[in-house]
Design an enzyme around this catalytic site. Structure first.
Site, PDB file in Angstrom:
ATOM      1  N   GLU A 111       0.884  -1.173   0.000  1.00 43.15           N
ATOM      2  CA  GLU A 111       0.000   0.000   0.000  1.00 43.15           C
ATOM      3  C   GLU A 111       0.915   1.214   0.000  1.00 43.15           C
ATOM      4  OE1 GLU A 111      -2.527  -0.542   3.450  1.00 43.15           O
ATOM      5  OE2 GLU A 111      -3.779  -1.929   2.328  1.00 43.15           O
ATOM      6  N   CYS A 167      -1.786   9.482   2.966  1.00 43.25           N
ATOM      7  CA  CYS A 167      -1.589   8.860   1.643  1.00 43.25           C
ATOM      8  C   CYS A 167      -2.676   9.296   0.677  1.00 43.25           C
ATOM      9  CB  CYS A 167      -1.536   7.344   1.764  1.00 43.25           C
ATOM     10  SG  CYS A 167      -2.986   6.641   2.572  1.00 43.25           S
TER      11      CYS A 167
END
Ligand code: NAD
Length: 465
Positions: free
Chosen positions: A237, A271
């Site tokens: 990720e 993110c």
């Protein structure tokens, strides 16, 4: 630097990013200890894999409850704030989010673990979903509990043991999280290693069965190369450069509020932060006027003070990187609607608002990870989509539109793993958490995401008669 083979020869030294005060040092794991941790996790994996699913779920539920206990929550929230500068109330919020999400993760894991039986051409086919064994979970610092927690809980519910490496920026938060988790699990099922990238690399090279990593693209690439030697399963990720497309019929108050909130949340160190805003040129000025009002509401300061909505940057290096991106934008003609301010002690940086962002700027191409609202205009939707998609990243996105805009149709053409329409992207447990392009490899959450932590084995037999 390579890690020490012997016991605790090195320590992690860090400072409180709001004050510059030194935090208590944390011993790094030596190579010998790391190997012992992986061996303990391996030894515990067999019994945990065959533990009844509901017993595993109960252990994780108890862990969630222990984290929600007010005194525990307060202590870990303070540690998190001291380590990475998040406002205390937001640190509490991160911790409070763990227990309510547990049931969703349990439901998906329960479904993922069930064997599937079908018949075909006189054969009965059973697909068994079995735990991989030992999962390495390597974490970043920006959401030092909720981010690894999703991976750790998924790995444990699906019957794997884990070795957790928190970020070197948040080792104390990681250690307290681990204490609570370990208290609910058999010995060896949940191991902890501490250190910098070299310890992460040593964990990647160890005999683990799956590496679940959250962090930057460059580290993800290094891990992918290293894991190739053993063909180790990976789920990565990674970073993002999320676009937000604002069409002329959009609710501009809602859109501008979102643009500011999601550009500065956690000092922009998210993110799925909004990193690029594309606004229809017809509504640019009106949109920017609201952005100005919204930015004025952001209160930057001591993260322990009530009412402060944005703390310092997590480190001097992170602050310098953001300032470099802003200097580059200035040199290439960016228009500063709001200049950033910096102050010490600590690594404070107030929000910047830049419009006229062009594709040659670092602000348009690289993950900034800072409190910057970076705006450019578009003539038509093709122009907006072309630039939104012209990125090596593809994590999140959002599309804002009203009558005559077809935001759904535009959202269908954005090359991102998670897209919100007139809202931010959703983190619903039933949907995968997923990046596109360099923002990730594989995915987690959802039933299919849980199967990342499981090995399918197909058994086939003839059906009598
Ligand atoms: P980072 O890549 O620098 O470090 C992440 C972790 O990897 C740390 O624990 C670090 O010690 C370890 N590490 C470093 N080198 C390693 C190596 N060679 N082998 C194994 N492990 C190694 O990232 P960071 O600065 O901690 O976090 C910020 C990044 O994380 C941003 O890019 C952000 O977008 C990304 N992120 C992504 C998500 C997501 O869900 N996609 C969530 C949070 C953060």
């Amino acid at each position: 630097m390579s890690p020490d083979r012997e016991m605790n020869a090195r320590t992690i030294h860090s400072v409180d990013p709001a004050t510059g005060a030194a935090l208590p040092p944390v011993p790094c794991t030596s190579l010998n200890e790391l190997e012992a941790s992986v061996a303990r996790a391996r030894a515990a994996a067999g019994a945990w894999a065959t533990t009844d699913f509901e017993a595993r779920a109960d252990a994780l539920r108890s862990f969630g409850e222990s984290l929600a206990a007010p005194d525990v929550l307060e202590e870990i929230a303070s540690t998190m704030t001291a380590e990475m500068g998040k406002p205390l109330e937001q640190a509490r919020g991160e911790l409070r989010s763990v227990a309510p999400r547990m049931e969703g993760l349990i439901d998906r894991a329960r479904q993922a673990c069930v064997d599937e039986v079908s018949t075909e051409g006189g054969l009965e086919v059973t697909v068994q979903w079995r735990p991989m064994g030992v999962a390495a979970v390597i974490a970043p610092w920006n959401y030092p509990v909720s981010t690894p927690n999703n991976l750790i809980v998924s790995a444990l519910l699906t019957g794997n043991s884990i070795v957790f490496k928190p970020s070197e920026v948040t080792p104390r938060t990681g250690a307290r999280y681990h204490d609570l988790l370990r208290a609910q699990l058999p010995a060896g099922v949940c191991e902890l290693v501490q250190g910098e990238g070299d310890i992460g690399a040593a964990l990647v090279a160890s005999e683990v069965d799956i590496i679940a990593f959250t962090g930057s693209v460059s580290t993800g690439q290094r891990i992918m190369k290293a894991a190739a030697d053993r063909m180790c399963r990976l789920v990565l990720e990674l970073g993002g450069k999320d676009p937000m497309i604002v069409m002329r019929g959009a609710d501009l108050h809602a859109a501008a509020g979102h643009a500011v909130r999601e550009s500065v949340r956690n000092s922009g160190q998210v993110c799925v932060a909004v990193e690029r805003v594309f606004v229809d040129e017809a509504v640019h000025d009106e949109f920017m006027a609201i952005v100005r009002e919204e930015v004025a509401k952001v209160t930057v300061g001591d993260p322990r003070t009530e009412g402060v909505t944005m703390g310092p940057m997590s480190s001097d290096a992170q602050r310098r990187l953001v300032l470099e991106h802003l200097d580059d934008a200035r040199a290439r003609g960016g228009v500063f609607v709001q200049e950033p301010k910096t102050w010490d002690p600590g690594y404070f940086l107030s929000p910047a608002v830049v419009t006229g962002v062009t594709e040659d700027m670092r602000l348009a191409r690289e993950e900034t990870f800072g409190p910057v609202v970076a705006v450019s205009t578009f003539r038509d939707v093709e122009d907006a989509l072309g630039r939104a998609n012209a990125s090596v990243y593809g994590l999140g996105a959002s599309v804002w539109g009203g009558d005559g805009d077809d935001p759904e149709g535009v959202a269908d053409r954005v090359n991102a793993g998670m897209v919100g329409i007139n809202r931010g992207l959703s983190a619903a447990a039933g949907a995968p958490w997923v990046g596109w392009k360099q923002s990730g490899l594989g995915y987690t959450r959802s039933v299919a995401g849980m199967r990342t932590f499981l090995q399918p084995r197909t058994k086939t037999r003839k059906i009598e008669g």
